[in-house]
Enzyme design. Structure first.
Site, PDB file in Angstrom:
ATOM      1  CE1 TYR A 116     -11.404  -7.737  -4.000  1.00 27.31           C
ATOM      2  CE2 TYR A 116     -10.853  -9.138  -5.712  1.00 27.31           C
ATOM      3  CZ  TYR A 116     -10.382  -8.306  -4.805  1.00 27.31           C
ATOM      4  OH  TYR A 116      -9.233  -8.069  -4.537  1.00 27.31           O
ATOM      5  CB  SER A 128      -8.150  -8.169  -8.337  1.00 27.45           C
ATOM      6  OG  SER A 128      -8.181  -9.550  -8.224  1.00 27.45           O
ATOM      7  N   GLY A 161      -1.742   1.647   3.595  1.00 31.21           N
ATOM      8  CA  GLY A 161      -0.283   1.775   3.565  1.00 31.21           C
ATOM      9  C   GLY A 161       0.213   1.059   4.872  1.00 31.21           C
TER      10      GLY A 161
HETATM   11  P1  NDP Z   1      -4.576  -6.051   3.456  1.00 26.51           P
HETATM   12  O1  NDP Z   1      -6.011  -6.470   4.045  1.00 26.51           O
HETATM   13  O2  NDP Z   1      -3.401  -6.523   3.873  1.00 26.51           O
HETATM   14  O3  NDP Z   1      -4.701  -4.366   3.155  1.00 26.51           O
HETATM   15  C1  NDP Z   1      -5.808  -3.641   2.812  1.00 26.51           C
HETATM   16  C2  NDP Z   1      -5.613  -2.366   3.196  1.00 26.51           C
HETATM   17  O4  NDP Z   1      -6.440  -1.427   3.006  1.00 26.51           O
HETATM   18  C3  NDP Z   1      -5.200  -2.157   4.662  1.00 26.51           C
HETATM   19  O5  NDP Z   1      -4.399  -1.314   4.804  1.00 26.51           O
HETATM   20  C4  NDP Z   1      -6.657  -1.513   5.181  1.00 26.51           C
HETATM   21  O6  NDP Z   1      -6.472  -0.678   6.304  1.00 26.51           O
HETATM   22  C5  NDP Z   1      -6.910  -0.703   4.006  1.00 26.51           C
HETATM   23  N1  NDP Z   1      -8.414  -0.413   4.032  1.00 26.51           N
HETATM   24  C6  NDP Z   1      -9.503  -1.302   3.694  1.00 26.51           C
HETATM   25  N2  NDP Z   1     -10.677  -0.573   3.652  1.00 26.51           N
HETATM   26  C7  NDP Z   1     -10.366   0.691   4.090  1.00 26.51           C
HETATM   27  C8  NDP Z   1     -11.240   1.957   4.171  1.00 26.51           C
HETATM   28  N3  NDP Z   1     -12.428   1.772   4.045  1.00 26.51           N
HETATM   29  N4  NDP Z   1     -10.561   2.869   4.408  1.00 26.51           N
HETATM   30  C9  NDP Z   1      -9.202   3.047   4.604  1.00 26.51           C
HETATM   31  N5  NDP Z   1      -8.416   1.764   4.182  1.00 26.51           N
HETATM   32  C10 NDP Z   1      -8.992   0.859   4.119  1.00 26.51           C
HETATM   33  O7  NDP Z   1      -4.766  -6.306   1.941  1.00 26.51           O
HETATM   34  P2  NDP Z   1      -3.710  -6.483   0.493  1.00 26.51           P
HETATM   35  O8  NDP Z   1      -2.437  -5.720   0.863  1.00 26.51           O
HETATM   36  O9  NDP Z   1      -3.854  -7.778  -0.104  1.00 26.51           O
HETATM   37  O10 NDP Z   1      -4.828  -5.518  -0.180  1.00 26.51           O
HETATM   38  C11 NDP Z   1      -4.433  -4.197  -0.947  1.00 26.51           C
HETATM   39  C12 NDP Z   1      -5.145  -4.267  -2.352  1.00 26.51           C
HETATM   40  O11 NDP Z   1      -4.414  -5.308  -3.216  1.00 26.51           O
HETATM   41  C13 NDP Z   1      -6.669  -4.166  -2.299  1.00 26.51           C
HETATM   42  O12 NDP Z   1      -7.167  -3.366  -3.160  1.00 26.51           O
HETATM   43  C14 NDP Z   1      -6.870  -5.702  -2.889  1.00 26.51           C
HETATM   44  O13 NDP Z   1      -8.191  -5.753  -3.362  1.00 26.51           O
HETATM   45  C15 NDP Z   1      -5.616  -5.837  -3.821  1.00 26.51           C
HETATM   46  N6  NDP Z   1      -5.422  -7.217  -4.168  1.00 26.51           N
HETATM   47  C16 NDP Z   1      -5.010  -8.181  -3.180  1.00 26.51           C
HETATM   48  C17 NDP Z   1      -4.782  -9.284  -3.663  1.00 26.51           C
HETATM   49  C18 NDP Z   1      -4.112 -10.370  -2.720  1.00 26.51           C
HETATM   50  O14 NDP Z   1      -4.374 -11.616  -2.891  1.00 26.51           O
HETATM   51  N7  NDP Z   1      -3.840 -10.086  -1.385  1.00 26.51           N
HETATM   52  C19 NDP Z   1      -5.019  -9.931  -4.949  1.00 26.51           C
HETATM   53  C20 NDP Z   1      -5.694  -8.764  -5.857  1.00 26.51           C
HETATM   54  C21 NDP Z   1      -5.677  -7.675  -5.446  1.00 26.51           C
HETATM   55  P3  NDP Z   1      -7.393  -0.581   7.550  1.00 26.51           P
HETATM   56  O15 NDP Z   1      -7.756  -2.009   7.686  1.00 26.51           O
HETATM   57  O16 NDP Z   1      -6.597  -0.034   8.675  1.00 26.51           O
HETATM   58  O17 NDP Z   1      -8.629   0.132   7.029  1.00 26.51           O
END
Ligand code: NDP
Length: 258
Positions: A149, A136, A13
Site C-alpha cells: 500500500y 496517502s 465515487g
Molecule cells: P472506500 O472503501 O470508502 O472507497 C473506495 C472506493 O474505491 C469505493 O468506491 C470502491 O468501489 C472503489 N474501488 C476499489 N477498488 C476498485 C476497483 N477495482 N474498481 C473500481 N472501483 C474500485 O475508501 P476511501 O474513500 O477511504 O478511499 C478512497 C481513496 O482514498 C483510496 O485511494 C484510498 O487509498 C485513499 N485513502 C484513504 C484513507 C482513509 O483513511 N480512508 C487514507 C489515505 C488514502 P467498489 O467497492 O464499488 O468497487
C-alpha cells in the site's frame, strides 16, 4: 458556484472520499460521473446525489474496460473538465505472510489503474482540465506490514509530478490529495464494530497534533480547491489533510508535557 458547467469523473465515487467529493462538486454546479464495482452502493449513491450524477459500473483494474467505459461516458455527458482518480483499496502485506496475488492486487488497483484511468480519460479531457490523484500519508510514515500500500501511494506521488509535467502543454493541471486516516468504509475490514472503530480513531488520531481522524468531506474540500479555477496556476502539488501527522508529528499528544 465554483464548478459551474464543469463535468467531472470520479472513480470510487460510490463510497467514502469519492462520494463526499461527488457531493461537493455537485453542490458547486458540476455534473459528475461516478464509478465503482458494487451495483448496490452505486445505485444508492446515484440516487442520493440526484439528477447531476451518472453512475458507471466499472472495475478500474481492467484497463480495456476502463477505456471503453470512459469513452462511452464522455459520449453521453460530454468532455471532462475534472478527473479524480480516487478508487483504491487498503490491506496489509506483512513480510513472511503475503502472496504475490495479494501484493499485485494492491499495486494494480492503487497504482496501475490510476495510470490507466488517466490514460483512458485523456482523449476526452478538455484542455485546461484538472486531474487529481488520491495519495496517502502511508507514502512516508513507514507503517509496519503495509509495504504494498505504501509503495503504491509513494508511486502515485511520483506520478503526480510526472503527469503534471507531461500534460502541462495542454494546460492540464495534475495534483494530489493526500489523506491521513479518514473515517470511511475502507476501515471496515480492520475495524468492523463501533468499538473497534473508536479504538482505531484513538490510535490514528493520537498520531497527529490535531488529535483526530479526517472526515471524508475534509478531503473533498481539498479536491474541490484543486478542481476549481482557484487553483488555476497550481500543478504537481499534494494537499495533505492529516491533522499535521506528517508535517508536525512532534505535536502529537504523546509528546505533550503531562
Ligand atoms: P472506500 O472503501 O470508502 O472507497 C473506495 C472506493 O474505491 C469505493 O468506491 C470502491 O468501489 C472503489 N474501488 C476499489 N477498488 C476498485 C476497483 N477495482 N474498481 C473500481 N472501483 C474500485 O475508501 P476511501 O474513500 O477511504 O478511499 C478512497 C481513496 O482514498 C483510496 O485511494 C484510498 O487509498 C485513499 N485513502 C484513504 C484513507 C482513509 O483513511 N480512508 C487514507 C489515505 C488514502 P467498489 O467497492 O464499488 O468497487
Amino acid at each position: 458556484m465554483r464548478l459551474r458547467n464543469k463535468i467531472a469523473l470520479i472513480t470510487g465515487g460510490n463510497s467514502g472520499i469519492g462520494l463526499a467529493t461527488a457531493k461537493a462538486f455537485i453542490d458547486e454546479g458540476a455534473k459528475v460521473v461516478i464509478s465503482g464495482r458494487n451495483p448496490e452502493t452505486l445505485a444508492a449513491a446515484e440516487q442520493a446525489l440526484g439528477a447531476d450524477a451518472v453512475a458507471l459500473r466499472l472495475d478500474v483494474t481492467d484497463a480495456a474496460a476502463t477505456e471503453k467505459a470512459v469513452a462511452e461516458a464522455a459520449g453521453t455527458v460530454g468532455k471532462f473538465d475534472i478527473v479524480f482518480a480516487n478508487a483504491g483499496i487498503g490491506g496489509a502485506t506483512p513480510l513472511g505472510d503475503t502472496s504475490l496475488a495479494q501484493f499485485n492486487q494492491i499495486i494494480s488497483t492503487n497504482l496501475t489503474a490510476v495510470f490507466f484511468t488517466v490514460q483512458a480519460a485523456l482523449p476526452h479531457l478538455n484542455d485546461g482540465a484538472s486531474i487529481i490523484l488520491n495519495g496517502s500519508v502511508h507514502a512516508v510514515i513507514g507503517s509496519p506490514g503495509w509495504s504494498a500500500y505504501a509503495a503504491s501511494k509513494a508511486a502515485v506521488r511520483a506520478m503526480t509530478r510526472n503527469m503534471a509535467s507531461e500534460l502541462a502543454p495542454r494546460g492540464i493541471r495534475v495534483n494530489q490529495v493526500t489523506p491521513g486516516g479518514t473515517r470511511t468504509p475502507i476501515w471496515s475490514p480492520m475495524a468492523p464494530t463501533e468499538d473497534a472503530m473508536s479504538a482505531l480513531e484513538v490510535r490514528l488520531g493520537g498520531m497527529s497534533p490535531l488529535g483526530r481522524m479526517s472526515e471524508a468531506d475534509e478531503i473533498a474540500k481539498a479536491a474541490l480547491y484543486l478542481a476549481s479555477d482557484d487553483a488555476s496556476n497550481v500543478t504537481g502539488i499534494e494537499i495533505i489533510v492529516d491533522g499535521g501527522m506528517t508535517s508536525a508529528p512532534a505535536g502529537a499528544k504523546i509528546f505533550r508535557p503531562a
